[in-house]
Design a protein around this motif. Sequence first.
Motif, PDB file in Angstrom:
ATOM      1  N   ALA A   1      36.713  36.310  30.581  1.00 10.02           N
ATOM      2  CA  ALA A   1      36.182  35.872  32.046  1.00 10.02           C
ATOM      3  C   ALA A   1      35.522  37.091  32.573  1.00 10.02           C
ATOM      4  N   ALA A   2      34.447  36.987  33.413  1.00  4.25           N
ATOM      5  CA  ALA A   2      33.974  37.950  34.278  1.00  4.25           C
ATOM      6  C   ALA A   2      34.500  37.740  35.516  1.00  4.25           C
ATOM      7  N   HIS A   3      35.270  38.855  36.167  1.00  2.00           N
ATOM      8  CA  HIS A   3      35.833  38.390  37.441  1.00  2.00           C
ATOM      9  C   HIS A   3      35.047  39.109  38.531  1.00  2.00           C
ATOM     10  N   TYR A   4      34.749  38.098  39.368  1.00  2.65           N
ATOM     11  CA  TYR A   4      33.839  38.543  40.548  1.00  2.65           C
ATOM     12  C   TYR A   4      34.943  38.289  41.927  1.00  2.65           C
ATOM     13  N   ARG A   5      34.925  39.318  42.870  1.00  2.23           N
ATOM     14  CA  ARG A   5      35.759  39.230  44.125  1.00  2.23           C
ATOM     15  C   ARG A   5      34.821  39.084  45.089  1.00  2.23           C
ATOM     16  N   MET A   6      34.861  37.928  45.596  1.00  4.67           N
ATOM     17  CA  MET A   6      33.760  37.816  46.554  1.00  4.67           C
ATOM     18  C   MET A   6      34.315  37.355  48.105  1.00  4.67           C
ATOM     19  N   THR A   7      33.759  38.080  49.080  1.00  6.89           N
ATOM     20  CA  THR A   7      33.978  37.687  50.568  1.00  6.89           C
ATOM     21  C   THR A   7      32.789  36.969  51.040  1.00  6.89           C
ATOM     22  N   ILE A   8      32.552  35.840  51.334  1.00  3.79           N
ATOM     23  CA  ILE A   8      31.248  35.095  51.868  1.00  3.79           C
ATOM     24  C   ILE A   8      31.411  34.894  53.111  1.00  3.79           C
TER      25      ILE A   8
ATOM     26  N   GLU B   1      34.073  30.575  59.143  1.00  8.80           N
ATOM     27  CA  GLU B   1      34.527  32.199  59.166  1.00  8.80           C
ATOM     28  C   GLU B   1      34.442  32.606  57.842  1.00  8.80           C
ATOM     29  N   ALA B   2      34.316  33.823  57.454  1.00 13.26           N
ATOM     30  CA  ALA B   2      34.321  34.584  56.384  1.00 13.26           C
ATOM     31  C   ALA B   2      35.447  33.994  55.358  1.00 13.26           C
ATOM     32  N   ALA B   3      35.303  33.855  54.171  1.00 16.05           N
ATOM     33  CA  ALA B   3      36.446  33.418  53.325  1.00 16.05           C
ATOM     34  C   ALA B   3      36.202  34.245  51.848  1.00 16.05           C
ATOM     35  N   ASN B   4      37.371  34.542  51.406  1.00 14.46           N
ATOM     36  CA  ASN B   4      37.599  35.061  50.014  1.00 14.46           C
ATOM     37  C   ASN B   4      37.567  34.102  49.001  1.00 14.46           C
ATOM     38  N   LEU B   5      36.955  34.440  47.749  1.00 11.41           N
ATOM     39  CA  LEU B   5      36.901  33.631  46.606  1.00 11.41           C
ATOM     40  C   LEU B   5      36.760  34.658  45.318  1.00 11.41           C
TER      41      LEU B   5
END
Length: 891
Positions: free
Chosen positions: A310-317, A207-211
Motif C-alpha cells: 500500500a501507498a500510505h498517505y497522511r491527510m489533513t483536509i 472542521e478539519a479532519a485527518n484521514l
Amino acid sequence: MRGKFKITWEDMQTPENAEERRLRESRERTSHWKRWGPYLSERQWGTVREDYSAKGEAWDYFPHDQARSRAYRWGEDGIAGISDRHQYTCFSVALWNERDPILKERMFGLTGSQGNHGEDVKEYYFYLDSTPTHSYMRYLYKYPQAEYPYAKLIEEGRRRSRKEPEYELLDTGVFNENRYFDVQVEYAKDGPEDILIRIRVANHGPEAANLRLLPSLWFRNTWSWGDAGPRPHLRAGGSNRIDLEQPYTAVKHLFAEGSPELLFTENNTNMRRIFNFDDGAEYVKDGINNYIVHGDHGAVNPSQSGTKAAAHYRMTIAAGDVQTVRLRLTDGDVFLENFDEVFDARIHEANEFYSNVLPPELGDDSRNIMRQSLGGMLWSKQFYHFDIKRWLDGDPGQPPPPPERRKGRNKDWQSLYNDDVISMPDKWEYPWYAAWDLAFHTVALALVDSDFAKEQLVLITREWYMHPNGQLPAYEWAFGDVNPPVQAWAAWRVYKIEKKRRGVGDREFLEKIFHKLLLNFTWWVNRKDADGRNIFQGGFLGLDNIGVFDRSAPLPTGGVIEQSDATSWMGMYCLNLLAIALELAKENSAYEDVASKFFEHFVHICHAMNLFGDSVIELWDEQDGFFYDVLLLPNGEPYPLKVRSMVGLVPLFAVETLSADILTNLKGFDRRMRWFIKNRPELSNHIDSSPDPLGGEKRFLSLVNKDRLRSILRYMLDENEFLSPYGIRALSRFHKDHPYVMNVNGHEHRVDYEPAESSSGLFGGNSNWRGPVWMPVNFLLIESLQKFHYYLGDEYKVECPTGSGKMLTLWEVSLELSRRLTRIFEKDEHGRRPVYGATEKFQTDQGWRDMILFYEYFHGDNGAGIGASHQTGWTGLVAKLIQQAGDGGAS
C-alpha cells in the motif's frame, strides 16, 4: 470470457465512436480492453466458496472479523476495486479515520443471522459511471469521520424483531453535521493494461479532519493451495513506485503521486490470530492494518517486498476542501506526463458513447437515473472462481475438510467449474451468480454491450456450468435449486435488441444457445413433470416465501403442489424456443420440425392448465376468475390454495403471435400446424386466429384467452389489489384485511399482505414476495401486455385503474405500468424520490439526493427501496423501461 460471436461493426447504421471501437477490438481480440475491470467482489467473506465447515455454516466459518487476517481461497474483495479478469492482481482503496478499530479495507454488513431481515450491507457507496470496456469508471464511497459503529449495528440488528425496520448506518448518527468524507475513485485507461487512477477526498464536515488513504495492491493468494506456478512478488522501485514481478499480465508498475510511505506484507493468513498456531511467519495479511492502527512497526517488511502493498498517505483536509491523489497501474514507464489529458479524453468519450444510448428527449433526471443504472450493472461484474470437486476434496497441504460435507451442500454438482467474469445480482449481498437474475441482467446490458450479454447467456449453459443432466446451476447456496427458465426469453430479447440496433442479428449466438437450451428443456420435462401431465412442480421458483408453505420442502400435508407458476413458466419456455426456432428456420428449414414440437407442446400445456388428470381439476378457478396453485393431498383430493399472488399472474407471460408472413414463408411448419389443428379438435380451441392486416392469417398462442385475460386484469389493475402507485405488487393488497389461513395438524399457516420486509422466517426472512413490487416480473408483465395488444389491437380495452371508468388499450396499460415503475426513482413535484422513502438525508441533502441506489425490490405502497441496495442486476431493467419510453414505448 469464453465464446465469440460473428457480427461486425460495419453492420452498424452510425459511425463508431471511440468506446464502440474499443468494444469491436475486444470482440475481435485485437486489443484486450476488458482484461481489467471492476472484477473484485464487495464481499468474499461469509460466502459458500470460502466455507469448509461440516454443516455448511458459511456466515460463521469465515466472518468479517477474520477477513483482514485470513487469506481467501477463491477470490478477493475490496473498496472501489479492480483486477485483471482472472484476478491474479488486485487494486483497491483502504482508509482509516484515526478512530476506527480496523482499517476500512472492505464493506461491512450484518450476516444472515445478525440482521432482523437477513444479511444487509451497512455502508453507503455508489456506482456512478462506467463504460462497457471500463475505459472510464467512477465510484463514490461515503466514509464517516466518527468511529464506525460495528458493535452497535450488530447489537441493534440482533435485538430487533422481523416486524421492525432494519437499523441503518444513518440511524447511528455517525453522519450528523455531515462529518464524513466523500471518497471518489475514478479509473481511465490509456491502453488495455495502462490504467490511470484518480482519488479525490472531500471533507464535508464543519472542521478539519485527518484521514489515512492507502491505495492498495496485492496478488490473490494462489500459492497456499497447491496450485502450480511461480509465486509473484511486489517490490519498491523507488520512492513512489511499486514493481510487479508476475507472469500473468503485462502490468509492471504502480506509480503513486508524491512520496507516500510504501508498506509491504504478505497476503497470507495470520495463523496466530485465526488458529492460535505459530507458523513462524513474520508478515501476514493484516500486517498493514496492524502497522497503521496499532503502530506495530514489525508488522510490515522493512525490505519493502511482499505480495501485498500500500501507498500510505497522511491527510489533513480542511472543512469543505478536496485533496487529490493520482496513481497509475501500467505496463509502461510514463506516470503523470499525459495523465489529465487521458482522463479528459475518456470522460468525453464516455459521454459520447452514452449520447447514443440514452434517448435524446430524456430530461436531466431521467438521464442521470438511466446512466447510473447502466453504470451500476457494469460495475457489478465480478470474477467468480469455484471448483466444486476440489472444494469438496480439499487442497494439498491443507487440513482435509470434514467428511460430513460430502453429504451436504452441492455434493451432486462436482462437474461444476467456474473461473469467469460474471454479472452479479449484488456484489455484497449476493456476490454469486443466480441463473434467473442473470437472464434479466443481460436484457439491460444489451443496451450497452450486447457481446457481454450474449457471452453471459452462453456461459451459463456451458458444460462446465450446466449439470450433465441438463439442469442450470441456480446459485452457490444450492446449485440444485430451481429458478424460472427465463434464459430462452433473455436470449431472444438480447438477439432482437442487438438486431434492432445493428440492423443484423447474431444467428450463430442464437443457434448455439438454442441447442443448449434444448437440453435444459428436456431436464424440465423429465424432472418436473414426472407424471407426464404437462403440469409442473418447480419448487419456490425464485418467489421465495410467496406461498402458504415452503414449496421447496416436503409439505406438512404430504402430497404435492401443482404449480400455476411452474406450469406457466414452461408454457413461456415453449413459446420462447418456438420463436427462436422460427427465426432460425428462415435460413435453415431443419428448424421447422423442432418449431412444430414446441408449438404442439405449448398447446398441450395450455390444455393442461385448464384440465389435468382424470379428476378434471383446474388451476383456473372459474368462480374467482383467477389462477391458483392446487395442493394435491396424499389421497388425491385437490385443494386450491386461494392466495391472489404473482403465481396467478405468471400465466400472462406465455403469449405469442405467429404473423402471416412467418406462416407463409415457413410452409413445412404451417402445414404441420394445420394438420394438428384439424386432427386434434380438443386442443385446437386454445389457438385463436384472425386476419393479418398485411394479408393472410395470424395465429395467437396464449395460456390466457381474451375473456380470462379481462378477468385477471380486473384484479391486476385494481389499486386495492395488485396495482400500486409504483407497479404491480407480488401479492394482492386484498390479503391485508383478508389473510389466507390454513390449519394443518394443529399448526396455522398463513399469508398476509406485507408491503415491505418479510416477517416470515421462510428463507431466512431476507426476501419477501408478499406485497412488494419486483422489477423483473413487472417487466415481463409490461412486455406481455404489449404482445397481447399486438394481436387484440386497439379495440380491446380494459378499465385502468379498475373502477375508475377510464378505458385503456393494453398498450396504454403497459405504458402506465412503465411510468409507475420509473416513478420509483424520479423526483416528484417536491423533489423527493420514492425509492428513498422517509430517509431525509437522501431526500434533501445536496450531496446525497442525486445518488441513486437500485434496490432488490420496493415497498408495495410507497415505493421505498428494500432488500439488497445494489441490486443493479434485474432492477437495472429500469434502464430498458426508460429507453423504451423515449422510443415511444416500443419493446
